[in-house]
Scaffold this motif. Structure first.
Motif, PDB file in Angstrom:
ATOM      1  N   MET A 121       0.834  -1.196   0.000  1.00 44.17           N
ATOM      2  CA  MET A 121       0.000   0.000   0.000  1.00 44.17           C
ATOM      3  C   MET A 121       0.877   1.258   0.000  1.00 44.17           C
ATOM      4  SD  MET A 121      -3.051   1.003   2.650  1.00 44.17           S
ATOM      5  CE  MET A 121      -2.007   0.735   4.037  1.00 44.17           C
ATOM      6  N   MET A 122       1.942   1.269   0.778  1.00 45.00           N
ATOM      7  CA  MET A 122       2.839   2.432   0.812  1.00 45.00           C
ATOM      8  C   MET A 122       3.560   2.604  -0.536  1.00 45.00           C
ATOM      9  SD  MET A 122       4.388   2.157   4.653  1.00 45.00           S
ATOM     10  CE  MET A 122       5.175   3.729   4.739  1.00 45.00           C
ATOM     11  N   LEU A 123       3.911   1.497  -1.177  1.00 41.11           N
ATOM     12  CA  LEU A 123       4.534   1.593  -2.501  1.00 41.11           C
ATOM     13  C   LEU A 123       3.591   2.246  -3.505  1.00 41.11           C
ATOM     14  CD1 LEU A 123       6.430  -1.810  -2.888  1.00 41.11           C
ATOM     15  CD2 LEU A 123       7.423   0.471  -2.972  1.00 41.11           C
ATOM     16  N   PHE A 124       2.334   1.806  -3.531  1.00 39.29           N
ATOM     17  CA  PHE A 124       1.367   2.384  -4.471  1.00 39.29           C
ATOM     18  C   PHE A 124       1.123   3.861  -4.176  1.00 39.29           C
ATOM     19  CE2 PHE A 124      -0.276  -2.051  -5.360  1.00 39.29           C
ATOM     20  CZ  PHE A 124       0.207  -2.071  -6.657  1.00 39.29           C
ATOM     21  N   TRP A 125       0.999   4.213  -2.893  1.00 40.01           N
ATOM     22  CA  TRP A 125       0.796   5.620  -2.543  1.00 40.01           C
ATOM     23  C   TRP A 125       2.007   6.460  -2.938  1.00 40.01           C
ATOM     24  CZ3 TRP A 125      -1.493   5.246   3.090  1.00 40.01           C
ATOM     25  CH2 TRP A 125      -2.846   4.896   3.018  1.00 40.01           C
ATOM     26  N   GLY A 126       3.190   5.907  -2.753  1.00 44.40           N
ATOM     27  CA  GLY A 126       4.403   6.640  -3.139  1.00 44.40           C
ATOM     28  C   GLY A 126       4.475   6.852  -4.633  1.00 44.40           C
ATOM     29  N   MET A 127       4.104   5.809  -5.403  1.00 43.40           N
ATOM     30  CA  MET A 127       4.112   5.971  -6.867  1.00 43.40           C
ATOM     31  C   MET A 127       3.048   6.972  -7.312  1.00 43.40           C
ATOM     32  SD  MET A 127       4.778   2.201  -8.392  1.00 43.40           S
ATOM     33  CE  MET A 127       5.424   0.996  -7.281  1.00 43.40           C
ATOM     34  N   ALA A 128       1.891   6.920  -6.698  1.00 37.42           N
ATOM     35  CA  ALA A 128       0.833   7.879  -7.038  1.00 37.42           C
ATOM     36  C   ALA A 128       1.262   9.295  -6.673  1.00 37.42           C
ATOM     37  CB  ALA A 128      -0.460   7.514  -6.313  1.00 37.42           C
ATOM     38  N   ALA A 129       1.916   9.459  -5.533  1.00 35.41           N
ATOM     39  CA  ALA A 129       2.380  10.792  -5.132  1.00 35.41           C
ATOM     40  C   ALA A 129       3.490  11.280  -6.058  1.00 35.41           C
ATOM     41  CB  ALA A 129       2.885  10.760  -3.692  1.00 35.41           C
TER      42      ALA A 129
END
Length: 175
Positions: A121-129
């Motif tokens: 989840m943190m990886l996806f949020w980081g990529m989205a950010a």
């Protein structure tokens, strides 16, 4: 003040010291030792009389063979269980012992189950950010830094989950 009224240890309250009792598997050896000690005092005065001085009695030291001695021990004089019986008893005790690794296995699996989705989840949020920071004009540096931090922490969580599973499988002997 005097100490007459504060004597807590009275002679009548003292207990007799416990008499030494050898363990059951060594009783035969202690009985043999007591027999030898009973025989030795009879021989000591004779040796002292031959020497001429009663105070100069010889001390006879009897050395029993140990397990490290090169002489094989006769099976008739050996006391205690045989090696096969000891092995059987130890196997029975090992079967009765609880598995100490079972709670650690459950905690490791539980921690991995929690860490893996959080990291993903943190990886996806980081990529989205990071994608949103590329399109934004103002504050792009701060957004990229925040996105990079989220990606690094997410990768750390995922890596920790896989490392825990790897160590668990390595300790169990599956790898």
């Amino acid at each position: 003040m005097d100490d007459q009224g504060f004597d807590f240890r009275k002679e009548s309250d003292r207990r007799e010291p416990k008499r030494f009792e050898p363990p059951p598997w060594e009783r035969d050896a202690f009985e043999e030792l007591q027999l030898r000690r009973a025989v030795e005092p009879d021989q000591a005065p004779e040796a002292a009389g031959a020497a001429g001085a009663p105070e100069a009695a010889e001390v006879v030291v009897v050395v029993e063979p140990t397990a490290s001695s090169p002489e094989p021990e006769a099976p008739a004089t050996r006391s205690g269980p045989s090696d096969a019986e000891v092995t059987e008893l130890l196997a029975g005790l090992a079967a009765q012992e609880p598995d100490v690794a079972a709670p650690a296995v459950q905690v490791t699996i539980g921690a991995s189950i929690v860490l893996l989705p959080i990291g993903v989840m943190m990886l996806f949020w980081g990529m989205a950010a990071l994608a949103k920071a590329a399109s934004a004009q103002a504050g792009a540096g701060v957004a990229r830094t925040g996105a990079a931090v989220l990606i690094v922490f997410g990768a750390g969580f995922v890596g920790s989950a896989f490392w825990l599973i790897y160590r668990l499988l390595k300790q169990r002997g599956d790898l």
